[in-house]
Design a protein around this motif. Structure first.
Motif, PDB file in Angstrom:
ATOM      1  N   GLY A 198       5.253  -5.021  -3.290  1.00 25.78           N
ATOM      2  CA  GLY A 198       5.912  -3.853  -2.089  1.00 25.78           C
ATOM      3  C   GLY A 198       6.443  -3.216  -2.977  1.00 25.78           C
ATOM      4  O   GLY A 198       6.061  -3.017  -4.106  1.00 25.78           O
ATOM      5  N   ALA A 199       7.106  -2.373  -2.322  1.00 21.91           N
ATOM      6  CA  ALA A 199       8.001  -1.626  -2.933  1.00 21.91           C
ATOM      7  C   ALA A 199       8.948  -2.230  -3.673  1.00 21.91           C
ATOM      8  O   ALA A 199       9.798  -3.045  -3.312  1.00 21.91           O
ATOM      9  CB  ALA A 199       8.325  -0.371  -1.730  1.00 21.91           C
ATOM     10  N   VAL A 200       9.321  -0.878  -4.791  1.00 18.33           N
ATOM     11  CA  VAL A 200      10.447  -1.432  -5.333  1.00 18.33           C
ATOM     12  C   VAL A 200      11.021  -1.087  -5.767  1.00 18.33           C
ATOM     13  O   VAL A 200      11.011   0.463  -5.716  1.00 18.33           O
ATOM     14  CB  VAL A 200       9.068  -1.440  -7.417  1.00 18.33           C
ATOM     15  CG1 VAL A 200      10.610  -1.656  -8.130  1.00 18.33           C
ATOM     16  CG2 VAL A 200       7.590  -2.101  -6.954  1.00 18.33           C
TER      17      VAL A 200
ATOM     18  N   SER B 153      14.087   6.678  -6.592  1.00 23.61           N
ATOM     19  CA  SER B 153      12.623   7.425  -6.094  1.00 23.61           C
ATOM     20  C   SER B 153      11.816   5.228  -6.025  1.00 23.61           C
ATOM     21  O   SER B 153      12.936   4.005  -6.983  1.00 23.61           O
ATOM     22  CB  SER B 153      11.781   7.318  -7.698  1.00 23.61           C
ATOM     23  OG  SER B 153      12.367   6.314  -8.550  1.00 23.61           O
ATOM     24  N   VAL B 154      10.681   5.644  -5.572  1.00 17.33           N
ATOM     25  CA  VAL B 154      10.462   3.591  -4.839  1.00 17.33           C
ATOM     26  C   VAL B 154       8.661   3.807  -4.811  1.00 17.33           C
ATOM     27  O   VAL B 154       8.184   5.176  -4.279  1.00 17.33           O
ATOM     28  CB  VAL B 154      10.769   4.130  -3.384  1.00 17.33           C
ATOM     29  CG1 VAL B 154      10.123   2.912  -2.803  1.00 17.33           C
ATOM     30  CG2 VAL B 154      12.570   3.905  -3.367  1.00 17.33           C
ATOM     31  N   SER B 155       8.993   2.829  -5.451  1.00 17.10           N
ATOM     32  CA  SER B 155       6.825   3.079  -6.190  1.00 17.10           C
ATOM     33  C   SER B 155       6.479   1.793  -4.926  1.00 17.10           C
ATOM     34  O   SER B 155       7.523   1.115  -4.374  1.00 17.10           O
ATOM     35  CB  SER B 155       6.881   3.323  -7.132  1.00 17.10           C
ATOM     36  OG  SER B 155       7.263   2.346  -7.733  1.00 17.10           O
ATOM     37  N   THR B 156       5.052   1.574  -4.953  1.00 13.24           N
ATOM     38  CA  THR B 156       4.017   0.694  -4.487  1.00 13.24           C
ATOM     39  C   THR B 156       3.785  -0.425  -5.051  1.00 13.24           C
ATOM     40  O   THR B 156       3.612  -0.166  -6.764  1.00 13.24           O
ATOM     41  CB  THR B 156       3.976   0.880  -3.045  1.00 13.24           C
ATOM     42  OG1 THR B 156       2.259   1.722  -3.991  1.00 13.24           O
ATOM     43  CG2 THR B 156       4.434   1.446  -2.288  1.00 13.24           C
TER      44      THR B 156
ATOM     45  N   GLN C 287       1.268  -1.215   0.268  1.00 15.50           N
ATOM     46  CA  GLN C 287      -0.363   0.154  -0.063  1.00 15.50           C
ATOM     47  C   GLN C 287       0.757   1.363  -0.197  1.00 15.50           C
ATOM     48  O   GLN C 287       2.088   0.979   0.724  1.00 15.50           O
ATOM     49  CB  GLN C 287      -0.725   0.011   1.340  1.00 15.50           C
ATOM     50  CG  GLN C 287      -1.806  -0.948   1.654  1.00 15.50           C
ATOM     51  CD  GLN C 287      -2.349  -1.388   0.077  1.00 15.50           C
ATOM     52  OE1 GLN C 287      -3.400  -0.168   0.039  1.00 15.50           O
ATOM     53  NE2 GLN C 287      -2.944  -2.906  -0.251  1.00 15.50           N
ATOM     54  N   SER C 288       0.090   1.986  -0.808  1.00 20.11           N
ATOM     55  CA  SER C 288       1.225   3.495  -0.435  1.00 20.11           C
ATOM     56  C   SER C 288       1.821   4.410   0.584  1.00 20.11           C
ATOM     57  O   SER C 288       2.377   5.274   0.823  1.00 20.11           O
ATOM     58  CB  SER C 288       0.303   4.745  -2.137  1.00 20.11           C
ATOM     59  OG  SER C 288      -0.718   4.764  -1.218  1.00 20.11           O
TER      60      SER C 288
ATOM     61  N   TRP D 225       8.996   7.035   6.028  1.00 18.24           N
ATOM     62  CA  TRP D 225       9.614   6.695   5.623  1.00 18.24           C
ATOM     63  C   TRP D 225      10.540   7.926   4.464  1.00 18.24           C
ATOM     64  O   TRP D 225       9.461   8.586   3.929  1.00 18.24           O
ATOM     65  CB  TRP D 225      10.425   5.074   4.924  1.00 18.24           C
ATOM     66  CG  TRP D 225       9.059   4.554   5.768  1.00 18.24           C
ATOM     67  CD1 TRP D 225       8.573   4.080   6.201  1.00 18.24           C
ATOM     68  CD2 TRP D 225      10.513   3.165   6.017  1.00 18.24           C
ATOM     69  NE1 TRP D 225       8.358   2.420   6.676  1.00 18.24           N
ATOM     70  CE2 TRP D 225       9.976   2.320   6.504  1.00 18.24           C
ATOM     71  CE3 TRP D 225      11.750   2.798   5.392  1.00 18.24           C
ATOM     72  CZ2 TRP D 225      10.624   1.415   7.422  1.00 18.24           C
ATOM     73  CZ3 TRP D 225      12.613   2.121   6.186  1.00 18.24           C
ATOM     74  CH2 TRP D 225      12.123   0.711   6.714  1.00 18.24           C
ATOM     75  N   THR D 226      11.248   8.268   3.791  1.00 18.13           N
ATOM     76  CA  THR D 226      11.802   9.064   3.607  1.00 18.13           C
ATOM     77  C   THR D 226      13.111   8.827   2.394  1.00 18.13           C
ATOM     78  O   THR D 226      13.743   7.410   2.907  1.00 18.13           O
ATOM     79  CB  THR D 226      13.246   9.969   4.302  1.00 18.13           C
ATOM     80  OG1 THR D 226      12.205  11.136   5.318  1.00 18.13           O
ATOM     81  CG2 THR D 226      13.805  11.273   3.480  1.00 18.13           C
TER      82      THR D 226
END
Length: 417
Positions: free
Chosen positions: A71-73, A64-67, A51-52, A58-59
């Motif tokens: 999970g987080a990618v 860049s990190v997406s969901t 979930q976003s 978290w910073t």
């Protein structure tokens, strides 16, 4: 090359952006006075990265990190990519579990790092080309004078399978586990007698980087498993969830001196106030229990015998087990029959958090080193004042026997008149 910290400190990472992004300190409290570290008053924090909203708290410090549903990618698409996130709070001892599928690719490193301002560090690092192992490592105070602290426990296909990597970090020992099975234990004394044991508030960092980047030093590339071929990108790591238990929740943590010792860390704010309140409540409860024990003790007497009874209410810490013994006094020791759990760091009082872990059982003396609100250093004992009943046998005979007999004789004489 056992860790990203070694890799940075050994100056092998001049062109590696991830190293400078992930292993650093804005202010080293061993060298000067630094601002307090932001803490969390929550003892349990769970992050669902499918979930976003899971990325709240978290910073993103690089890339860049997406969901996604996995999970987080964290993806490396080209040279220089090194997506990284870190918590916007610190924890002071606790347990961190990360459910992760490492990235494939020669030279690609998937990292889970816990690091403090004075460069205490605990690591997991998975290499993209190593399908049967993952590295564990630690550093104390940024000391890279030796590189012999890494281990390589077995794990099946970390690049294609989700595994849960856990670190239980406490004052007396740190345990690394994979899917609930311990694979390494570091005792406090094993880290140069504790001098290099990680023991200061840490943030959690998760990221991916190319240790095999052609611009890196030969030693780094060799450690990472070889040179990275970016034509085979993208390389993606997935982190499904993170669970964090903070042993010492607080609004903030402050280094009170430049020793870097856990005992120098001062807690402030709601977390520490809660601990103090819980400890005070626990202490009051114990004192009340002790008073009740003492007041209920009676001096047992028999005819023509003097009996002395004393009760010692012995307390391990505020809110711990209370035991009493008859015809004995105890001073300065903590004991009990059965099992007593004590922290190698600080003893746990009701409602508060303990620093450290460990179990001792049986009777005898137990002690806890270190401090937290509501804990005692060494052993705490409370000895009840001695109550003596001095008995006069002759007076007792007159009062209990001759008294009633004389009264009966007087009544009989009056009736006869």
């Amino acid at each position: 090359m056992p860790s990203i910290f070694k890799y940075a400190a050994a100056a092998l990472a001049a062109a590696a952006p991830f190293a400078s992004a992930q292993t650093y300190t804005d202010c080293n409290p061993l060298e000067k006075t630094c601002p307090a570290d932001a803490g969390s008053t929550q003892s349990q924090l769970n992050f669902d990265f499918t979930q976003s909203s899971g990325l709240d708290k978290w910073t993103t410090t690089a890339g860049s990190v997406s969901t996604s549903s996995n999970g987080a990618v964290f993806t490396i698409n080209k040279q220089g990519d090194a997506p990284t996130i870190e918590t916007d709070f610190y924890i002071f001892y606790g347990e961190i579990s990360v459910t992760m599928q490492a990235a494939p690719g020669t030279g690609i490193v998937s990292s889970i790092v816990f690091e403090s301002d004075d460069l205490d560090e605990i690591d997991w690092e998975a290499l993209g080309g190593n399908t049967g192992q993952i590295e564990t490592n630690y550093f104390g105070k940024g000391d890279t004078s030796t590189y012999d602290r890494d281990t390589w426990p077995a794990v099946a296909n970390p690049q294609s399978t989700f595994h849960t990597y856990t670190v239980n970090w406490q004052k007396d020992k740190t345990v690394w586990s994979i899917d609930g099975t311990a694979v390494r234990t570091l005792n406090y004394a094993d880290a140069q007698g504790g001098a290099r044991y990680p023991q200061t508030p840490m943030r959690v960092r998760i990221g991916i980087w190319a240790g095999g980047d052609p611009s890196n030093g030969e030693g780094t590339i060799e450690w990472a498993g070889g040179q990275t071929d970016y034509s085979k990108a993208p390389f993606s790591m997935y982190v499904k969830s993170v669970q964090i238990t903070n042993t010492n929740p607080a609004d903030s943590y402050t280094y009170s001196d430049t020793s870097g010792s856990s005992d120098s860390i001062k807690l402030s704010g709601a977390g520490s106030l809660s601990q103090t309140s819980s400890s005070s409540s626990s202490t009051s409860s114990t004192t009340s229990s002790q008073s009740s024990t003492e007041s209920s003790t009676t001096a047992h007497t028999t005819l023509a015998t003097t009996t002395q009874t004393s009760t010692s209410a012995k307390t391990t810490t505020a809110g711990s087990t209370t035991a009493s013994s008859t015809d004995a006094t105890t001073s300065g020791s903590t004991s009990g029959t059965g099992s007593s759990t004590t922290s190698s760091g600080s003893s746990t009082s009701s409602g508060s958090s303990s620093t450290g872990s460990g179990t001792t059982s049986g009777s005898g003396s137990s002690s806890s080193a270190g401090s937290s609100a509501g804990s005692s250093s060494g052993s705490a004992s409370s000895t009840a004042p001695q109550t003596s009943a001095t008995f006069n046998a002759a007076a007792n005979v007159v009062a209990n026997y001759l008294g009633p007999v004389s009264l009966l004789g007087l009544v009989t004489a009056l009736l006869q008149l």
